[in-house]
Design an enzyme around this catalytic site. Sequence first.
Site, PDB file in Angstrom:
ATOM      1  N   TYR A 156       0.850  -1.212   0.000  1.00 55.39           N
ATOM      2  CA  TYR A 156       0.000   0.000   0.000  1.00 55.39           C
ATOM      3  C   TYR A 156       0.878   1.253   0.000  1.00 55.39           C
ATOM      4  O   TYR A 156       0.507   2.300  -0.535  1.00 55.39           O
ATOM      5  CB  TYR A 156      -0.967  -0.030   1.189  1.00 55.39           C
ATOM      6  CG  TYR A 156      -2.178   0.857   1.017  1.00 55.39           C
ATOM      7  CD1 TYR A 156      -3.069   0.656  -0.035  1.00 55.39           C
ATOM      8  CD2 TYR A 156      -2.433   1.906   1.901  1.00 55.39           C
ATOM      9  CE1 TYR A 156      -4.177   1.465  -0.194  1.00 55.39           C
ATOM     10  CE2 TYR A 156      -3.545   2.716   1.746  1.00 55.39           C
ATOM     11  CZ  TYR A 156      -4.407   2.496   0.701  1.00 55.39           C
ATOM     12  OH  TYR A 156      -5.504   3.304   0.548  1.00 55.39           O
ATOM     13  N   LYS A 163      -2.926   8.544   2.805  1.00 52.14           N
ATOM     14  CA  LYS A 163      -4.149   8.400   3.631  1.00 52.14           C
ATOM     15  C   LYS A 163      -3.918   8.954   5.039  1.00 52.14           C
ATOM     16  O   LYS A 163      -4.847   9.483   5.651  1.00 52.14           O
ATOM     17  CB  LYS A 163      -4.584   6.932   3.699  1.00 52.14           C
ATOM     18  CG  LYS A 163      -5.097   6.362   2.382  1.00 52.14           C
ATOM     19  CD  LYS A 163      -6.308   7.091   1.847  1.00 52.14           C
ATOM     20  CE  LYS A 163      -6.969   6.361   0.701  1.00 52.14           C
ATOM     21  NZ  LYS A 163      -7.971   7.185   0.006  1.00 52.14           N
TER      22      LYS A 163
HETATM   23  P1  NAP Z   1     -12.251   3.728  -8.115  1.00 49.42           P
HETATM   24  O1  NAP Z   1     -13.557   3.214  -8.553  1.00 49.42           O
HETATM   25  O2  NAP Z   1     -11.086   3.523  -9.044  1.00 49.42           O
HETATM   26  O3  NAP Z   1     -12.401   5.254  -7.707  1.00 49.42           O
HETATM   27  C1  NAP Z   1     -11.305   6.145  -7.650  1.00 49.42           C
HETATM   28  C2  NAP Z   1     -11.762   7.399  -8.309  1.00 49.42           C
HETATM   29  O4  NAP Z   1     -10.776   8.456  -8.176  1.00 49.42           O
HETATM   30  C3  NAP Z   1     -11.989   7.217  -9.812  1.00 49.42           C
HETATM   31  O5  NAP Z   1     -13.257   7.712 -10.159  1.00 49.42           O
HETATM   32  C4  NAP Z   1     -10.884   8.067 -10.415  1.00 49.42           C
HETATM   33  O6  NAP Z   1     -11.193   8.559 -11.695  1.00 49.42           O
HETATM   34  C5  NAP Z   1     -10.850   9.178  -9.397  1.00 49.42           C
HETATM   35  N1  NAP Z   1      -9.698  10.069  -9.603  1.00 49.42           N
HETATM   36  C6  NAP Z   1      -8.392   9.767  -9.646  1.00 49.42           C
HETATM   37  N2  NAP Z   1      -7.676  10.882  -9.914  1.00 49.42           N
HETATM   38  C7  NAP Z   1      -8.558  11.897 -10.031  1.00 49.42           C
HETATM   39  C8  NAP Z   1      -8.464  13.286 -10.301  1.00 49.42           C
HETATM   40  N3  NAP Z   1      -7.277  13.874 -10.504  1.00 49.42           N
HETATM   41  N4  NAP Z   1      -9.604  14.034 -10.352  1.00 49.42           N
HETATM   42  C9  NAP Z   1     -10.816  13.469 -10.161  1.00 49.42           C
HETATM   43  N5  NAP Z   1     -10.982  12.166  -9.917  1.00 49.42           N
HETATM   44  C10 NAP Z   1      -9.867  11.390  -9.848  1.00 49.42           C
HETATM   45  O7  NAP Z   1     -11.791   3.020  -6.739  1.00 49.42           O
HETATM   46  P2  NAP Z   1     -12.431   2.996  -5.280  1.00 49.42           P
HETATM   47  O8  NAP Z   1     -11.803   1.817  -4.616  1.00 49.42           O
HETATM   48  O9  NAP Z   1     -13.899   3.134  -5.355  1.00 49.42           O
HETATM   49  O10 NAP Z   1     -11.777   4.283  -4.612  1.00 49.42           O
HETATM   50  C11 NAP Z   1     -12.542   5.331  -4.024  1.00 49.42           C
HETATM   51  C12 NAP Z   1     -11.884   5.778  -2.723  1.00 49.42           C
HETATM   52  O11 NAP Z   1     -12.007   4.736  -1.764  1.00 49.42           O
HETATM   53  C13 NAP Z   1     -10.396   6.079  -2.835  1.00 49.42           C
HETATM   54  O12 NAP Z   1     -10.060   7.193  -2.014  1.00 49.42           O
HETATM   55  C14 NAP Z   1      -9.774   4.822  -2.251  1.00 49.42           C
HETATM   56  O13 NAP Z   1      -8.466   5.028  -1.751  1.00 49.42           O
HETATM   57  C15 NAP Z   1     -10.756   4.543  -1.143  1.00 49.42           C
HETATM   58  N6  NAP Z   1     -10.719   3.214  -0.557  1.00 49.42           N
HETATM   59  C16 NAP Z   1     -10.799   2.109  -1.356  1.00 49.42           C
HETATM   60  C17 NAP Z   1     -10.731   0.858  -0.781  1.00 49.42           C
HETATM   61  C18 NAP Z   1     -10.780  -0.375  -1.636  1.00 49.42           C
HETATM   62  O14 NAP Z   1     -10.342  -1.447  -1.154  1.00 49.42           O
HETATM   63  N7  NAP Z   1     -11.271  -0.312  -2.868  1.00 49.42           N
HETATM   64  C19 NAP Z   1     -10.611   0.709   0.611  1.00 49.42           C
HETATM   65  C20 NAP Z   1     -10.544   1.855   1.399  1.00 49.42           C
HETATM   66  C21 NAP Z   1     -10.598   3.099   0.809  1.00 49.42           C
HETATM   67  P3  NAP Z   1     -10.486   7.806 -12.973  1.00 49.42           P
HETATM   68  O15 NAP Z   1     -10.941   6.401 -12.945  1.00 49.42           O
HETATM   69  O16 NAP Z   1     -10.974   8.616 -14.108  1.00 49.42           O
HETATM   70  O17 NAP Z   1      -9.006   7.930 -12.750  1.00 49.42           O
END
Ligand code: NAP
Length: 260
Positions: A156, A163
């Site tokens: 990570y 984070k």
């Molecule tokens: P995700 O579907 O890939 O979502 C991440 C989003 O961030 C995407 O829509 C991406 O857009 C957007 N993004 C990246 N750079 C950007 C920018 N410069 N401007 C605007 N948008 C941007 O993945 P997710 O897992 O749902 O992630 C959402 C949040 O949850 C993140 O903060 C992640 O760290 C957190 N989280 C995830 C998990 C997990 O296991 N999945 C666990 C804990 C926390 P593009 O696709 O266009 O780049």
Amino acid sequence: MPQLLAGKTALVLGVANRWSIAYAISSAFVREGASLVLTYQGERQRQTVEELGAELKAAKILNCDVTKPAELDGLVAELRNLPGSLNAVVHSIAFANKEDLSRPFLETSRDGFLLAQEVSAFSLVSVARAVAPLMTSGGSLTTLTYLGSTRVVQNYNVMGVAKASLEASVRYLASDLGKHNIRVNAISAGPIKTASARGIKDFSKVLDNVASLAPLRRNTEPAEVADTAVFLASDLGRGVTGNVVFVDAGFQTIGIGLGE
Ligand code: NAP
């Protein structure tokens, strides 16, 4: 049962596809009666997010790369045209270079470190600054974080450090914005298979590990994270700010587990 977000307008940043945590949150917000504004990052995502937004009957679907101040200004200008004030904002955005999520943290480049900080942590500050003036009757700002901020989760790496910065930003923003009755919180979600998560080396091993050791003996469902986001955005969450709320099947409590 009454809808928890009836009459509220919510902005959700970070829907990339149907597997995004932001999509689960958007669906739950609509179920609870919120009027929804979605954003997408650039033309590559436009069609997908427009299709999902149409399904969810979103009031607006707007372009916003959070690293571009002009696009944040454009977003605010569009939001000003909405009737009433903005009540809830969800920041569900993170990014790091793939190579920084597989090699040792010691080898993180300066550029990779700064990129992860800018997109994944500073963007919460810039989004908060942009939207707070639109939240004239108070409201809730929620971001998404992960346990890698305080514990070492192999691979990570640079995202764990981002984070940690994000969670500290939640506390400082909560302090600044509390006088306007704007609450700022993070949900620390257990690992969920999404496009971003797939960029982390050996992510499926992390899922297996959590499912065997977490008190609930399973992984986290996006809908569980979404329901907690509803709570935080609703009046039920009115006393909660500056917090990191874990929605992770209890995994964060485990020191040494034997998986029995
Ligand atoms: P995700 O579907 O890939 O979502 C991440 C989003 O961030 C995407 O829509 C991406 O857009 C957007 N993004 C990246 N750079 C950007 C920018 N410069 N401007 C605007 N948008 C941007 O993945 P997710 O897992 O749902 O992630 C959402 C949040 O949850 C993140 O903060 C992640 O760290 C957190 N989280 C995830 C998990 C997990 O296991 N999945 C666990 C804990 C926390 P593009 O696709 O266009 O780049």
